[in-house]
Motif scaffolding. Structure first.
Motif, short mmCIF file in Angstrom:
data_model
loop_
_atom_site.label_atom_id
_atom_site.label_comp_id
_atom_site.label_asym_id
_atom_site.label_seq_id
_atom_site.Cartn_x
_atom_site.Cartn_y
_atom_site.Cartn_z
N LEU A 1 0.83 -1.20 0.00
CA LEU A 1 0.00 0.00 0.00
C LEU A 1 0.87 1.26 0.00
O LEU A 1 0.56 2.23 -0.70
CB LEU A 1 -0.93 -0.01 1.20
CG LEU A 1 -2.03 -1.09 1.18
CD1 LEU A 1 -2.80 -1.08 2.50
CD2 LEU A 1 -2.97 -0.89 0.01
N ALA A 2 1.97 1.23 0.74
CA ALA A 2 2.87 2.38 0.78
C ALA A 2 3.48 2.64 -0.59
O ALA A 2 3.73 3.80 -0.96
CB ALA A 2 3.96 2.17 1.82
N GLY A 3 3.74 1.57 -1.34
CA GLY A 3 4.33 1.71 -2.66
C GLY A 3 3.33 2.00 -3.76
O GLY A 3 3.70 2.15 -4.92
N GLY A 4 2.05 2.08 -3.40
CA GLY A 4 1.02 2.38 -4.39
C GLY A 4 0.63 1.21 -5.26
O GLY A 4 0.02 1.41 -6.32
N ALA A 5 0.94 -0.01 -4.85
CA ALA A 5 0.62 -1.18 -5.67
C ALA A 5 -0.89 -1.40 -5.71
O ALA A 5 -1.55 -1.45 -4.67
CB ALA A 5 1.31 -2.42 -5.12
N GLY A 6 -1.43 -1.53 -6.90
CA GLY A 6 -2.84 -1.86 -7.04
C GLY A 6 -3.09 -3.33 -7.24
O GLY A 6 -4.21 -3.81 -7.09
N GLY A 7 -2.02 -4.06 -7.58
CA GLY A 7 -2.18 -5.49 -7.83
C GLY A 7 -0.88 -6.24 -7.60
O GLY A 7 0.21 -5.66 -7.63
N VAL A 8 -1.01 -7.53 -7.35
CA VAL A 8 0.14 -8.40 -7.15
C VAL A 8 -0.19 -9.78 -7.68
O VAL A 8 -1.33 -10.24 -7.58
CB VAL A 8 0.52 -8.47 -5.65
CG1 VAL A 8 -0.60 -9.07 -4.81
CG2 VAL A 8 1.83 -9.23 -5.43
N VAL A 9 0.79 -10.41 -8.32
CA VAL A 9 0.64 -11.80 -8.75
C VAL A 9 1.16 -12.68 -7.63
O VAL A 9 2.34 -12.61 -7.27
CB VAL A 9 1.40 -12.07 -10.06
CG1 VAL A 9 1.31 -13.55 -10.44
CG2 VAL A 9 0.86 -11.19 -11.19
N LEU A 10 0.29 -13.48 -7.05
CA LEU A 10 0.64 -14.33 -5.91
C LEU A 10 0.78 -15.76 -6.43
O LEU A 10 -0.19 -16.39 -6.85
CB LEU A 10 -0.45 -14.24 -4.85
CG LEU A 10 -0.15 -14.83 -3.47
CD1 LEU A 10 1.06 -14.17 -2.84
CD2 LEU A 10 -1.36 -14.70 -2.57
N ALA A 11 2.00 -16.25 -6.43
CA ALA A 11 2.30 -17.54 -7.05
C ALA A 11 2.17 -18.69 -6.08
O ALA A 11 2.64 -18.62 -4.95
CB ALA A 11 3.72 -17.52 -7.63
N SER A 12 1.52 -19.75 -6.55
CA SER A 12 1.52 -21.03 -5.83
C SER A 12 2.82 -21.74 -6.20
O SER A 12 2.97 -22.22 -7.32
CB SER A 12 0.31 -21.86 -6.23
OG SER A 12 0.41 -23.16 -5.70
N TYR A 13 3.75 -21.78 -5.26
CA TYR A 13 5.07 -22.33 -5.53
C TYR A 13 5.24 -23.66 -4.83
O TYR A 13 5.11 -23.77 -3.61
CB TYR A 13 6.16 -21.36 -5.07
CG TYR A 13 7.55 -21.95 -5.13
CD1 TYR A 13 8.25 -22.22 -3.97
CD2 TYR A 13 8.13 -22.29 -6.34
CE1 TYR A 13 9.52 -22.78 -4.01
CE2 TYR A 13 9.39 -22.85 -6.40
CZ TYR A 13 10.08 -23.10 -5.23
OH TYR A 13 11.33 -23.67 -5.29
N VAL A 14 5.52 -24.70 -5.61
CA VAL A 14 5.84 -26.02 -5.11
C VAL A 14 7.20 -26.39 -5.72
O VAL A 14 7.33 -26.43 -6.95
CB VAL A 14 4.79 -27.08 -5.53
CG1 VAL A 14 5.21 -28.46 -5.07
CG2 VAL A 14 3.42 -26.71 -4.98
N PRO A 15 8.24 -26.64 -4.91
CA PRO A 15 9.55 -26.97 -5.49
C PRO A 15 9.44 -28.14 -6.45
O PRO A 15 8.77 -29.14 -6.16
CB PRO A 15 10.39 -27.32 -4.26
CG PRO A 15 9.74 -26.58 -3.13
CD PRO A 15 8.27 -26.60 -3.44
N CYS A 16 10.09 -28.00 -7.60
CA CYS A 16 10.01 -29.07 -8.61
C CYS A 16 11.12 -30.09 -8.47
O CYS A 16 11.01 -31.22 -8.96
CB CYS A 16 10.05 -28.46 -10.01
SG CYS A 16 11.56 -27.49 -10.38
N GLU A 17 12.20 -29.72 -7.77
CA GLU A 17 13.34 -30.62 -7.64
C GLU A 17 12.94 -31.91 -6.92
O GLU A 17 12.27 -31.88 -5.90
CB GLU A 17 14.47 -29.93 -6.88
CG GLU A 17 15.12 -28.79 -7.64
CD GLU A 17 14.33 -27.49 -7.58
OE1 GLU A 17 14.72 -26.52 -8.26
OE2 GLU A 17 13.32 -27.44 -6.85
N GLY A 18 13.35 -33.03 -7.47
CA GLY A 18 13.07 -34.31 -6.84
C GLY A 18 11.71 -34.88 -7.15
O GLY A 18 11.37 -35.98 -6.69
N LEU A 19 10.91 -34.18 -7.96
CA LEU A 19 9.60 -34.67 -8.33
C LEU A 19 9.63 -35.23 -9.75
O LEU A 19 10.33 -34.71 -10.62
CB LEU A 19 8.56 -33.54 -8.27
CG LEU A 19 8.21 -32.98 -6.89
CD1 LEU A 19 7.27 -31.80 -7.06
CD2 LEU A 19 7.56 -34.04 -6.03
N ALA A 20 8.86 -36.26 -9.99
CA ALA A 20 8.67 -36.73 -11.35
C ALA A 20 7.94 -35.64 -12.13
O ALA A 20 7.21 -34.82 -11.56
CB ALA A 20 7.87 -38.03 -11.37
#
Length: 328
Positions: free
Chosen positions: A25-44
């Protein structure tokens, strides 16, 4: 989930965040992309576990937004972000960080995540996926066509276009990025990348792909990651990168593709170090001042800080409507 919690500063025991409700809010951001992050290392490549964990993280993000109505507002299109800004809130667009989160379910899985509110799909993270090759995976298990789209990848691109899901080429190999740009009927994005001409890192975008991006109508959003900004940081020679180097990338990209195709995408909570003068989301006004001091027009800067990304979202939705009408 931790990154999502830090976005509004409500999680205890986490490292200091560069992004929270107050700083946005202090930076004036009107939007943000919120990523669902699941580490890919070690996964098939087709891991049901990754899909399950991604769904859990999306559900957590939805609860997070709902529990902070004075700060956050779920946005499923550009108008939702605009409405959040009018209300002095932050519009939250949900994303999947890497198509490994689809668990090998391809277009069907993307449809299920879209129904939950997801509107951005990063084609890969730092591992190859069943859609194509990552820029940052040293294994030999690349797509059989040398880094372009697989058949499943082509189906996912078509599904994303039909759903109005924005395709994100951050982390994609050059071959995969070129293939998606050729296949997509809608504009695409690099939501957190820089110019490879200024910093030789595989996560950055070469000039030839920038030219293709311009023809596609998409956007490249400059990140605050020091190793993507400066070759000295790439070589591990310290972290003395400043906000002026961020402005260098913005200016270079505008010169290459025009201001209409450039935006800002910090990746703030994906980094250990930040540029001096742009340490967190509250400092965006300082970058605006730096760009204006270089003689950039105020209208162009307004587009760079948000208008261009909203245009791309609008156009992706317009393509989805056109495809739906043509199929009815």
């Amino acid at each position: 989930a931790g990154a999502a919690a830090r976005a509004v500063g409500c999680a205890a025991g986490l490292p200091p965040a560069r992004v929270d409700g107050e700083s946005l809010l202090a930076g004036g951001a009107g939007g943000v992309v919120l990523a669902s992050y699941v580490p890919c290392e070690g996964l098939a490549e087709a891991s049901e576990r990754a899909r399950r964990e991604a769904a859990e993280t999306v559900a957590y993000a939805l609860r997070l937004v709902a529990s902070h109505p004075g700060v956050l507002l779920l946005a499923t299109d550009a108008e939702g972000v605009r409405e959040a800004h009018r209300q002095r809130r932050v519009g939250v667009l949900l994303a999947l960080e890497g198509a490994h989160t689809l668990g090998g379910g391809g277009a069907e899985a993307l449809g299920a995540f879209h129904a939950l509110g997801v509107r951005v799909l990063t084609m890969t993270h730092n591992c190859h996926t069943t859609l194509g090759a990552s820029c940052c995976d040293a294994s030999d298990a690349v797509a059989s066509d040398g880094g372009g789209l697989t058949a499943e990848g082509e189906a996912v691109v078509r599904a994303a276009n039909r759903l109005g899901v924005l395709l994100d080429l951050s982390h994609a190999s050059d071959g995969l990025a070129a293939a998606v740009l050729a296949a997509s009927q809608a504009p695409v994005a690099w939501t957190h990348a820089c110019a490879r001409a200024l910093a030789e890192h595989p996560r950055n975008v070469p000039d030839e792909l920038l030219r293709t991006l311009k023809a596609n109508g998409g956007i490249i959003m400059v990140t605050a990651v020091p190793t993507f900004l400066d070759d000295k940081a790439v070589r591990g020679e310290g972290h003395g990168v400043t906000i002026e180097r961020v402005a260098d990338h913005v200016q270079y990209l505008c010169d290459q593709v025009g201001t209409r195709h450039v935006g800002l995408g910090s990746d703030f909570d994906g980094i250990a170090h930040a540029p001096v003068g742009l340490e967190d989301a509250s400092k965006w006004p300082a970058l605006v001042e730096a760009l204006l001091a270089r003689g950039m027009l105020e209208a162009d800067v307004e587009d760079i800080v948000g208008g261009n990304f909203l245009r791309v979202l609008d156009e992706a939705q317009a393509v989805a409507r056109e495809l739906a009408a043509s199929e009815s």
